[in-house]
Design a protein around this motif. Structure first.
Motif, mmCIF file in Angstrom:
data_model
loop_
_atom_site.group_PDB
_atom_site.id
_atom_site.type_symbol
_atom_site.label_atom_id
_atom_site.label_comp_id
_atom_site.label_asym_id
_atom_site.label_seq_id
_atom_site.Cartn_x
_atom_site.Cartn_y
_atom_site.Cartn_z
ATOM 1 N N ARG A 178 -5.436 14.919 1.166
ATOM 2 C CA ARG A 178 -6.262 15.260 2.332
ATOM 3 C C ARG A 178 -6.067 14.281 3.488
ATOM 4 N N ASP A 179 -5.573 13.078 3.204
ATOM 5 C CA ASP A 179 -5.330 12.115 4.277
ATOM 6 C C ASP A 179 -3.877 12.160 4.741
ATOM 7 N N SER A 180 -3.196 13.273 4.466
ATOM 8 C CA SER A 180 -1.800 13.482 4.896
ATOM 9 C C SER A 180 -0.854 12.431 4.324
ATOM 10 N N THR A 181 -1.087 12.055 3.083
ATOM 11 C CA THR A 181 -0.177 11.157 2.386
ATOM 12 C C THR A 181 0.451 11.892 1.210
ATOM 13 N N VAL A 182 1.600 11.382 0.758
ATOM 14 C CA VAL A 182 2.261 11.937 -0.424
ATOM 15 C C VAL A 182 2.726 10.789 -1.305
ATOM 16 N N ARG A 183 2.876 11.071 -2.602
ATOM 17 C CA ARG A 183 3.311 10.052 -3.554
ATOM 18 C C ARG A 183 4.777 10.257 -3.898
ATOM 19 N N LEU A 184 5.556 9.182 -3.794
ATOM 20 C CA LEU A 184 6.965 9.201 -4.161
ATOM 21 C C LEU A 184 7.146 8.498 -5.503
ATOM 22 N N HIS A 185 7.965 9.076 -6.369
ATOM 23 C CA HIS A 185 8.200 8.535 -7.705
ATOM 24 C C HIS A 185 9.607 7.962 -7.813
ATOM 25 N N ILE A 186 9.704 6.816 -8.479
ATOM 26 C CA ILE A 186 10.993 6.229 -8.847
ATOM 27 C C ILE A 186 11.066 6.275 -10.366
ATOM 28 N N ILE A 187 12.053 6.985 -10.877
ATOM 29 C CA ILE A 187 12.136 7.200 -12.318
ATOM 30 C C ILE A 187 12.638 5.938 -13.022
ATOM 31 N N ASN A 188 12.017 5.604 -14.152
ATOM 32 C CA ASN A 188 12.472 4.482 -14.967
ATOM 33 C C ASN A 188 13.651 4.899 -15.840
ATOM 34 N N GLY A 189 14.567 3.990 -16.069
ATOM 35 C CA GLY A 189 15.666 4.236 -16.991
ATOM 36 C C GLY A 189 15.526 3.404 -18.254
ATOM 37 N N SER A 198 5.618 4.289 -8.626
ATOM 38 C CA SER A 198 5.357 5.261 -7.576
ATOM 39 C C SER A 198 4.618 4.546 -6.457
ATOM 40 N N PHE A 199 4.718 5.087 -5.266
ATOM 41 C CA PHE A 199 4.001 4.525 -4.130
ATOM 42 C C PHE A 199 3.680 5.658 -3.173
ATOM 43 N N VAL A 200 2.746 5.397 -2.263
ATOM 44 C CA VAL A 200 2.226 6.432 -1.368
ATOM 45 C C VAL A 200 2.698 6.157 0.055
ATOM 46 N N VAL A 201 3.109 7.217 0.747
ATOM 47 C CA VAL A 201 3.566 7.098 2.130
ATOM 48 C C VAL A 201 2.804 8.081 3.007
ATOM 49 N N ASP A 202 2.741 7.770 4.306
ATOM 50 C CA ASP A 202 2.194 8.704 5.281
ATOM 51 C C ASP A 202 3.220 9.801 5.537
ATOM 52 N N LYS A 224 2.543 7.858 15.248
ATOM 53 C CA LYS A 224 3.852 8.055 14.622
ATOM 54 C C LYS A 224 4.551 9.329 15.099
ATOM 55 N N PHE A 225 3.772 10.293 15.570
ATOM 56 C CA PHE A 225 4.372 11.580 15.899
ATOM 57 C C PHE A 225 4.301 11.883 17.392
ATOM 58 N N ASP A 226 3.083 12.129 17.896
ATOM 59 C CA ASP A 226 2.941 12.604 19.273
ATOM 60 C C ASP A 226 3.466 11.599 20.294
ATOM 61 N N CYS A 227 3.195 10.310 20.088
ATOM 62 C CA CYS A 227 3.687 9.290 21.027
ATOM 63 C C CYS A 227 5.211 9.315 21.104
ATOM 64 N N CYS A 264 13.902 12.218 4.527
ATOM 65 C CA CYS A 264 12.719 11.940 5.336
ATOM 66 C C CYS A 264 12.841 10.533 5.933
ATOM 67 N N PRO A 265 13.211 10.422 7.206
ATOM 68 C CA PRO A 265 13.371 9.099 7.808
ATOM 69 C C PRO A 265 12.035 8.481 8.189
ATOM 70 N N ARG A 266 11.970 7.156 8.114
ATOM 71 C CA ARG A 266 10.858 6.348 8.608
ATOM 72 C C ARG A 266 9.498 6.815 8.094
ATOM 73 N N LEU A 267 9.386 6.879 6.788
ATOM 74 C CA LEU A 267 8.085 7.095 6.160
ATOM 75 C C LEU A 267 7.390 5.742 6.040
ATOM 76 N N ARG A 268 6.167 5.673 6.448
ATOM 77 C CA ARG A 268 5.425 4.411 6.406
ATOM 78 C C ARG A 268 4.705 4.275 5.073
ATOM 79 N N VAL A 269 4.910 3.145 4.399
ATOM 80 C CA VAL A 269 4.255 2.900 3.120
ATOM 81 C C VAL A 269 2.753 2.738 3.352
ATOM 82 N N HIS A 270 1.983 3.570 2.676
ATOM 83 C CA HIS A 270 0.520 3.580 2.827
ATOM 84 C C HIS A 270 -0.145 2.752 1.721
ATOM 85 N N PHE A 271 0.322 2.946 0.493
ATOM 86 C CA PHE A 271 -0.125 2.124 -0.632
ATOM 87 C C PHE A 271 1.084 1.713 -1.454
#
Length: 410
Positions: free
Chosen positions: A329-340, A290-294, A103-106, A266-273
């Motif tokens: 530790r696997d270089s992933t982060v969790r994104l939250h979508i707030i409920n209304g 919420s879901f996890v992205v690389d 995703k990065f070096d290539c 943050c463009p082109r984040l790949r959904v991990h979970f």
């Protein structure tokens, strides 16, 4: 040995990059690579070189110094066009290996060759594992990102060697060394589905904080203007600070600043979970979203700096809460979508973008996790507009990445 005499070797490589002038694309400041025998995992040849960008600014020179790179050495270094032949010899037609290399070096390598009007090297195959930092921690092999390309490359090779040794020992002594089926293999990729945050999600202070702090009035604000959002590669760590403010609900909250409140595009984040319909908002009864992205290297760098600034401010005001890092530790982060409170409303604008770049806002008639989850499936790429909201709740503290707008790439 000439590096192009055998195309069966694996090329472990790494790039050190930075933004030479604000607003420009990432530039390569160092290239490092080793050729490895795939049968013996022995290093056969190495090459590294600093790279002089075409333009440099004073802030970027300071940034290089903090990475342990002497700006004077960069000024003396050859341009990428001067080392392109050697880079091509090491890479072309070989298996490429490294952390986040696909995703990065290539991408950076191809862009660098395109800028000098030359065809880019092509891989015979790619070995890329975002779980390597986790394996590295298991085997206690040191820091993930040393700032030196060859050091990082050799770290990746050490991880592979350790994994190979463990697998050999288990196959040689299966009755002694293998675990029973009820135990999780320490670096079983399938186990990555349950993150550390998931383990305590049922009574998670982070999620309870979301329930308490966000309401329909929070998500009904106009989000049509996204000019204040910046890309991670445009942010220097020393420009990030944390400040204490009074929150309208009472008490104080820490905000992260870069002159103004820091918001990231943050463009082109790949959904991990994917989104899981497992945990529920204690007020609305709706599933928490919420879901996890690389995370890219530049995003990890910025979020680590945000964690450091906010954690220090939290400690300065006397908080003893346990701080939760943003980046796993696997270089992933969790994104939250707030409920209304409105069951047909999500707390983020959801858009779709086709291959031609045409973007369309999606309208939803009801709150449907399955429908939203089908759009954010594992492997999908999404452009995310994120706010960084801190919390300190029930003896836990940290930063939430809250989605304001998501653009799903199709």
């Amino acid at each position: 040995m000439n590096p192009d005499t055998s195309q069966t070797q694996i090329c472990f490589f790494d790039l050190e990059t930075f933004v030479p002038v604000r607003g420009q694309d990432l530039a390569i400041v160092e290239f490092g690579a080793i050729l490895v025998c795939p049968r013996t995992l022995v290093e056969l040849k190495s090459y590294s070189s600093l790279v002089r960008p075409y333009h440099l600014s004073s802030p970027s020179l300071d940034f290089l110094s903090r990475k342990g790179i002497n700006p004077k050495d960069v000024f003396k270094a050859p341009s990428f066009s001067k080392i392109a032949d050697q880079v091509h010899l090491f890479l072309h037609g070989r298996v490429w290996a490294g952390h986040n290399v696909e995703k990065f070096d290539c991408v950076i390598i191809r862009e660098a060759f395109e800028k000098i009007g030359r065809p880019a090297p092509e891989p015979k195959g790619i070995i890329d594992s975002l779980t390597w930092p986790r394996l590295q921690a298991i085997f206690r092999l040191g820091s993930r990102n040393t700032g030196k390309s060859l050091d990082d490359v050799r770290m990746n090779l050490d991880v592979i060697k350790h994994c190979a040794a463990v697998l050999f020992l288990e196959s040689s002594l299966p009755d002694v060394l293998t675990t029973d089926s009820s135990q999780q293999y320490p670096f079983d990729i399938e186990n990555e589905g349950e993150t550390e945050l998931d383990v305590i999600m049922e009574e998670d202070p982070e999620q309870e904080f979301l329930d308490e702090m966000y309401s329909e009035t929070d998500i009904a604000e106009d989000t049509s203007d996204y000019e204040g959002f910046v890309r991670p590669d445009e942010v220097f760590e020393d420009s990030i600070s944390a400040s204490l403010i009074q929150h309208r609900s009472g008490g104080h909250r820490i905000i992260l600043l870069r002159d103004v409140a820091l918001q990231l595009f943050c463009p082109r984040l790949r959904v991990h979970f994917e989104i899981r319909e497992k945990y529920f908002d204690q007020h609305t009864g709706l599933p928490r979203l919420s879901f996890v992205v690389d995370a890219s290297r530049s995003l990890c760098r910025v979020l680590d700096a945000c964690d450091s600034a906010a954690k220090q401010t939290s400690e300065d005001i006397g908080s003893y809460s346990k701080w939760r890092p943003l980046v796993a530790r696997d270089s992933t982060v969790r994104l939250h979508i707030i409920n209304g409170d409105n069951i047909a409303q999500y707390g983020a604008e959801i858009h779709q973008k086709d291959f031609a770049g045409n973007e369309q806002k999606l309208e939803f008639s009801k709150f449907d996790v399955a429908e939203l989850g089908s759009l954010l499936r594992k492997g999908t790429y999404v452009d995310a507009f994120l706010s960084l909201d801190t919390y300190d709740y029930n003896q836990h503290a940290g930063i939430l990445l809250v989605a304001k707008k998501l653009v799903i790439n199709w």
